[in-house]
Design an enzyme around this catalytic site. Structure first.
Site, PDB file in Angstrom:
ATOM      1  N   ASP A   1       1.184  -0.708   0.103  1.00  0.00           N
ATOM      2  CA  ASP A   1      -0.546   0.016   0.125  1.00  0.00           C
ATOM      3  C   ASP A   1       1.119   1.645   0.060  1.00  0.00           C
ATOM      4  OD1 ASP A   1      -1.750   1.913   0.317  1.00  0.00           O
ATOM      5  OD2 ASP A   1      -2.965   1.164   1.718  1.00  0.00           O
TER       6      ASP A   1
ATOM      7  N   TYR B   1     -10.939  15.753  -7.046  1.00  0.00           N
ATOM      8  CA  TYR B   1     -10.297  14.758  -7.591  1.00  0.00           C
ATOM      9  C   TYR B   1      -8.728  15.864  -8.653  1.00  0.00           C
ATOM     10  CZ  TYR B   1      -8.590  12.165 -12.127  1.00  0.00           C
ATOM     11  OH  TYR B   1      -7.397  11.478 -12.778  1.00  0.00           O
TER      12      TYR B   1
HETATM   13  N1  LIG Z   1      -8.609   6.684 -15.861  1.00  0.00           N
HETATM   14  C1  LIG Z   1      -8.623   8.083 -17.044  1.00  0.00           C
HETATM   15  O1  LIG Z   1      -9.299   8.372 -17.450  1.00  0.00           O
HETATM   16  C2  LIG Z   1      -7.352   9.201 -16.378  1.00  0.00           C
HETATM   17  C3  LIG Z   1      -7.570  10.560 -16.703  1.00  0.00           C
HETATM   18  C4  LIG Z   1      -6.087  11.650 -16.688  1.00  0.00           C
HETATM   19  C5  LIG Z   1      -5.259  11.074 -15.874  1.00  0.00           C
HETATM   20  N2  LIG Z   1      -5.408   9.716 -15.205  1.00  0.00           N
HETATM   21  C6  LIG Z   1      -4.000   9.518 -14.563  1.00  0.00           C
HETATM   22  O2  LIG Z   1      -3.524   8.747 -14.724  1.00  0.00           O
HETATM   23  C7  LIG Z   1      -3.477   7.435 -14.266  1.00  0.00           C
HETATM   24  C8  LIG Z   1      -3.572   5.678 -14.370  1.00  0.00           C
HETATM   25  O3  LIG Z   1      -4.976   6.282 -14.505  1.00  0.00           O
HETATM   26  P1  LIG Z   1      -6.067   4.668 -14.351  1.00  0.00           P
HETATM   27  O4  LIG Z   1      -6.976   5.407 -15.402  1.00  0.00           O
HETATM   28  O5  LIG Z   1      -4.855   3.871 -14.964  1.00  0.00           O
HETATM   29  O6  LIG Z   1      -6.257   4.048 -13.011  1.00  0.00           O
HETATM   30  P2  LIG Z   1      -7.516   3.194 -12.163  1.00  0.00           P
HETATM   31  O7  LIG Z   1      -6.814   1.954 -13.579  1.00  0.00           O
HETATM   32  O8  LIG Z   1      -7.885   3.634 -11.593  1.00  0.00           O
HETATM   33  O9  LIG Z   1      -5.795   2.193 -11.908  1.00  0.00           O
HETATM   34  C9  LIG Z   1      -5.729   2.704 -10.760  1.00  0.00           C
HETATM   35  C10 LIG Z   1      -4.756   2.010  -9.621  1.00  0.00           C
HETATM   36  O10 LIG Z   1      -3.867   2.357  -8.292  1.00  0.00           O
HETATM   37  C11 LIG Z   1      -3.787   1.035  -7.862  1.00  0.00           C
HETATM   38  N3  LIG Z   1      -4.511   1.233  -6.225  1.00  0.00           N
HETATM   39  C12 LIG Z   1      -4.739   1.598  -5.706  1.00  0.00           C
HETATM   40  N4  LIG Z   1      -4.665   2.189  -4.755  1.00  0.00           N
HETATM   41  C13 LIG Z   1      -3.576   1.613  -4.715  1.00  0.00           C
HETATM   42  C14 LIG Z   1      -2.404   1.457  -2.921  1.00  0.00           C
HETATM   43  N5  LIG Z   1      -3.162   2.034  -1.898  1.00  0.00           N
HETATM   44  N6  LIG Z   1      -1.616   1.078  -3.572  1.00  0.00           N
HETATM   45  C15 LIG Z   1      -0.937   0.883  -3.959  1.00  0.00           C
HETATM   46  N7  LIG Z   1      -1.790   0.769  -5.406  1.00  0.00           N
HETATM   47  C16 LIG Z   1      -2.309   2.102  -5.034  1.00  0.00           C
HETATM   48  C17 LIG Z   1      -4.253  -0.164  -8.143  1.00  0.00           C
HETATM   49  O11 LIG Z   1      -3.964  -0.700  -8.096  1.00  0.00           O
HETATM   50  P3  LIG Z   1      -4.741  -2.027  -7.372  1.00  0.00           P
HETATM   51  O12 LIG Z   1      -5.024  -2.801  -8.730  1.00  0.00           O
HETATM   52  O13 LIG Z   1      -3.753  -3.423  -7.197  1.00  0.00           O
HETATM   53  O14 LIG Z   1      -5.106  -1.957  -6.526  1.00  0.00           O
HETATM   54  C18 LIG Z   1      -4.045   0.708 -10.323  1.00  0.00           C
HETATM   55  O15 LIG Z   1      -3.200  -0.379 -10.531  1.00  0.00           O
HETATM   56  C19 LIG Z   1      -3.427   8.105 -12.562  1.00  0.00           C
HETATM   57  O16 LIG Z   1      -2.339   9.180 -12.730  1.00  0.00           O
HETATM   58  C20 LIG Z   1      -4.684   9.027 -13.025  1.00  0.00           C
HETATM   59  O17 LIG Z   1      -4.465   9.659 -12.028  1.00  0.00           O
HETATM   60  C21 LIG Z   1      -6.723   9.124 -15.917  1.00  0.00           C
END
Ligand SMILES: NC(=O)c1ccc[n+]([C@@H]2O[C@H](COP(=O)([O-])OP(=O)(O)OC[C@H]3O[C@@H](n4cnc5c(N)ncnc54)[C@H](OP(=O)(O)O)[C@@H]3O)[C@@H](O)[C@H]2O)c1
Length: 292
Positions: free
Chosen positions: A37, A126
């Site tokens: 974590d 956020y």
């Molecule tokens: N989604 C979008 O449209 C979007 C747009 C702009 C920017 N972003 C940014 O892009 C990045 C990637 O986003 P995403 O959408 O790929 O994320 P996501 O699919 O929501 O995945 C979140 C990840 O965070 C990990 N996580 C959550 N809690 C944790 C903890 N306590 N310790 C360690 N790991 C933890 C999860 O791991 P587990 O599965 O192992 O829990 C998962 O791998 C982020 O920085 C996000 O802010 C996303």
């Protein structure tokens, strides 16, 4: 030889980064949250001291935009405190950090694509939590990289493109907002971009990366329906005010990629061509999940 510590390797973006590390035969570790974590400082520092990465790639985040409105502290635990933990641990051994941030640090009032130095002014919690994370990282470790991206989609994880592709394949109608303009980002293209930073070593700081061009969510949904052979007339345009969501979204969040291109990092493909490349895999994934 690079050694990479990847956080968030199970997410929309992280799965694509992980795939690149595996294909590139790079020495890496990618712990899941149930093993490590990142909100717990000594767990992060112990692993960093032990593995001694040359790069830490942080794709982990609190990404529930509406949930952050009522759970701001929890969002900050992951989007700010955990980032600080990573920065402190990295500083301890002199390794570099690439952290991912968002177009939601902007208020959406601009009429021109946002550059890295544009005024930040998040309009939801956020965005606020992500901005705190950016600032903390760069304060603790100024030699870090922050990559801001937008409208991320991919084969794994819950995302707009996958949800809409599911509706299209089931011939269901979709009501989609046409008053928010941005740029979709294929997680595969962004993963290639992140890995290119580890190879090219550009000047540290903030970089924008999304696919090229822009569209509204409605236009993106139409493109998805057409691409999977569904009737685009099933997509109805609505305005954001009619949506019952907690968090406000920027009306315009297109990112300018000139700095990325000047640094000669990875290619920035046009959004439509990347969508066409990834959609067949998304369809296969939806079939495997039994959703279509
Ligand atoms: N989604 C979008 O449209 C979007 C747009 C702009 C920017 N972003 C940014 O892009 C990045 C990637 O986003 P995403 O959408 O790929 O994320 P996501 O699919 O929501 O995945 C979140 C990840 O965070 C990990 N996580 C959550 N809690 C944790 C903890 N306590 N310790 C360690 N790991 C933890 C999860 O791991 P587990 O599965 O192992 O829990 C998962 O791998 C982020 O920085 C996000 O802010 C996303």
């Amino acid at each position: 030889m690079e050694r990479v510590l990847l956080f968030g390797g199970s997410g929309i973006l992280g799965t694509e980064v992980l795939r690149m590390l595996q294909n590139g035969k790079i020495d890496y570790v990618a712990p899941r949250s149930f093993n490590l974590d990142i909100r717990v400082r000594n767990l992060v520092s112990d692993l960093v001291q032990d593995f001694k990465p040359t790069w830490i790639l942080n794709c982990a985040a609190w990404t529930n935009v509406d949930g952050a409105e009522d759970s701001f502290e929890e969002a900050c635990e992951l989007n700010e405190v955990a980032v600080e933990n990573i920065a402190i641990a990295a500083k301890g051994i002199g390794c570099k950090v690439i952290h991912v941030s968002t177009d939601y640090v902007f208020d959406g009032e601009s009429e021109a694509p946002y550059i890295e130095d544009s005024l930040v002014n998040p309009i939801n919690k956020y965005g606020e939590s992500k901005l705190k994370g950016e600032k903390t990282l760069l304060a603790v470790l100024p030699g870090s990289f922050v990559v801001r991206t937008s409208w991320l989609y991919g084969v794994k994880g819950k995302n707009f493109v996958k949800t809409i592709a599911g509706k299209a394949l089931r011939n269901e109608p979709a009501m989609v907002v046409d008053d928010q303009v941005g740029c979709p980002t294929s997680s595969r293209d962004l993963a290639a971009g992140i890995v290119s930073i580890t190879r090219i070593h550009p000047v540290p700081g903030v970089y924008n990366f999304s696919n090229e061009g822009s569209c509204s969510w409605f236009e993106l949904a139409i493109a998805i329906y057409k691409s999977v052979g569904a009737d685009p007339q099933l997509v109805e345009a609505i305005d954001s005010n009619s949506l019952n969501v907690k968090a406000k979204r920027p009306k315009f969040s297109v990112l300018n990629k000139d700095k990325w291109k000047m640094a000669q990092l990875s290619q920035v493909p046009e959004w439509h061509s990347s969508l066409e490349l990834v959609l067949p895999e998304i369809v296969t994934e939806l079939r495997q999940l039994g959703e279509v």
